[in-house]
Scaffold this motif. Sequence first.
Motif, PDB file in Angstrom:
ATOM      1  N   GLN A   1       0.888  -1.356   0.084  1.00  0.00           N
ATOM      2  CA  GLN A   1      -0.026  -0.177   0.075  1.00  0.00           C
ATOM      3  C   GLN A   1       0.969   1.203   0.008  1.00  0.00           C
ATOM      4  O   GLN A   1       0.582   2.171  -0.676  1.00  0.00           O
ATOM      5  N   LEU A   2       1.846   1.148   0.755  1.00  0.00           N
ATOM      6  CA  LEU A   2       2.857   2.582   0.807  1.00  0.00           C
ATOM      7  C   LEU A   2       3.409   2.617  -0.616  1.00  0.00           C
ATOM      8  O   LEU A   2       3.503   3.791  -1.067  1.00  0.00           O
ATOM      9  N   HIS A   3       3.900   1.576  -1.344  1.00  0.00           N
ATOM     10  CA  HIS A   3       4.495   1.610  -2.715  1.00  0.00           C
ATOM     11  C   HIS A   3       3.642   2.045  -3.624  1.00  0.00           C
ATOM     12  O   HIS A   3       3.634   3.105  -4.122  1.00  0.00           O
ATOM     13  N   LYS A   4       2.282   1.807  -3.169  1.00  0.00           N
ATOM     14  CA  LYS A   4       1.130   2.199  -4.200  1.00  0.00           C
ATOM     15  C   LYS A   4       0.952   3.673  -4.153  1.00  0.00           C
ATOM     16  O   LYS A   4       0.670   4.498  -5.158  1.00  0.00           O
ATOM     17  N   MET A   5       0.803   4.246  -2.876  1.00  0.00           N
ATOM     18  CA  MET A   5       0.734   5.526  -2.545  1.00  0.00           C
ATOM     19  C   MET A   5       1.629   6.279  -3.012  1.00  0.00           C
ATOM     20  O   MET A   5       1.440   7.523  -3.578  1.00  0.00           O
ATOM     21  N   SER A   6       2.729   5.999  -3.100  1.00  0.00           N
ATOM     22  CA  SER A   6       4.286   6.681  -3.764  1.00  0.00           C
ATOM     23  C   SER A   6       4.275   6.694  -5.013  1.00  0.00           C
ATOM     24  O   SER A   6       5.004   7.462  -5.492  1.00  0.00           O
ATOM     25  N   THR A   7       3.451   6.025  -5.761  1.00  0.00           N
ATOM     26  CA  THR A   7       3.728   5.893  -7.218  1.00  0.00           C
ATOM     27  C   THR A   7       2.538   6.174  -7.931  1.00  0.00           C
ATOM     28  O   THR A   7       2.588   6.337  -9.144  1.00  0.00           O
ATOM     29  N   GLN A   8       1.226   6.122  -7.275  1.00  0.00           N
ATOM     30  CA  GLN A   8       0.052   6.233  -8.055  1.00  0.00           C
ATOM     31  C   GLN A   8      -0.144   7.650  -8.340  1.00  0.00           C
ATOM     32  O   GLN A   8       0.131   8.676  -7.523  1.00  0.00           O
ATOM     33  N   THR A   9      -0.737   8.120  -9.163  1.00  0.00           N
ATOM     34  CA  THR A   9      -1.409   9.420  -9.535  1.00  0.00           C
ATOM     35  C   THR A   9      -2.550   9.416 -10.151  1.00  0.00           C
ATOM     36  O   THR A   9      -3.272   8.447 -10.544  1.00  0.00           O
TER      37      THR A   9
END
Length: 114
Positions: free
Chosen positions: A26-34
């Motif tokens: 989830q943290l990875h997704k939040m840091s890469t998602q736009t």
Amino acid sequence: MTEEMHPEVAAVLKQAQQLQSIMDEQLHKMSTQTFTATDESETVEVTLDGHHHLTGAFIEDGLLRLGVQEVENRLNEALQNATAAATASSEADRERIDAAVAEITGDLRDHEST
């Protein structure tokens, strides 16, 4: 001399690793998602990151001639659209995470009852 781990301890450690994996994903997704959205006339475009922070804005050439109030309205509309998309994604993530946590913790409870 190697000692075998108690089955309940092993189950808790496995559960902790699974929970950590979910949070890392989830943290990875939040840091890469736009999330990118426009106003209805597609003259303004904004981009939010996975934390719902504004990371980019585009205003079509000549739009400022319509006046500050009109540009503000269009920016707000684009921001509302991007925020709605980001919020919907966050809610879906929360439901997915809640279901995964329930499954993991349910597995542990099932193991304890045996």
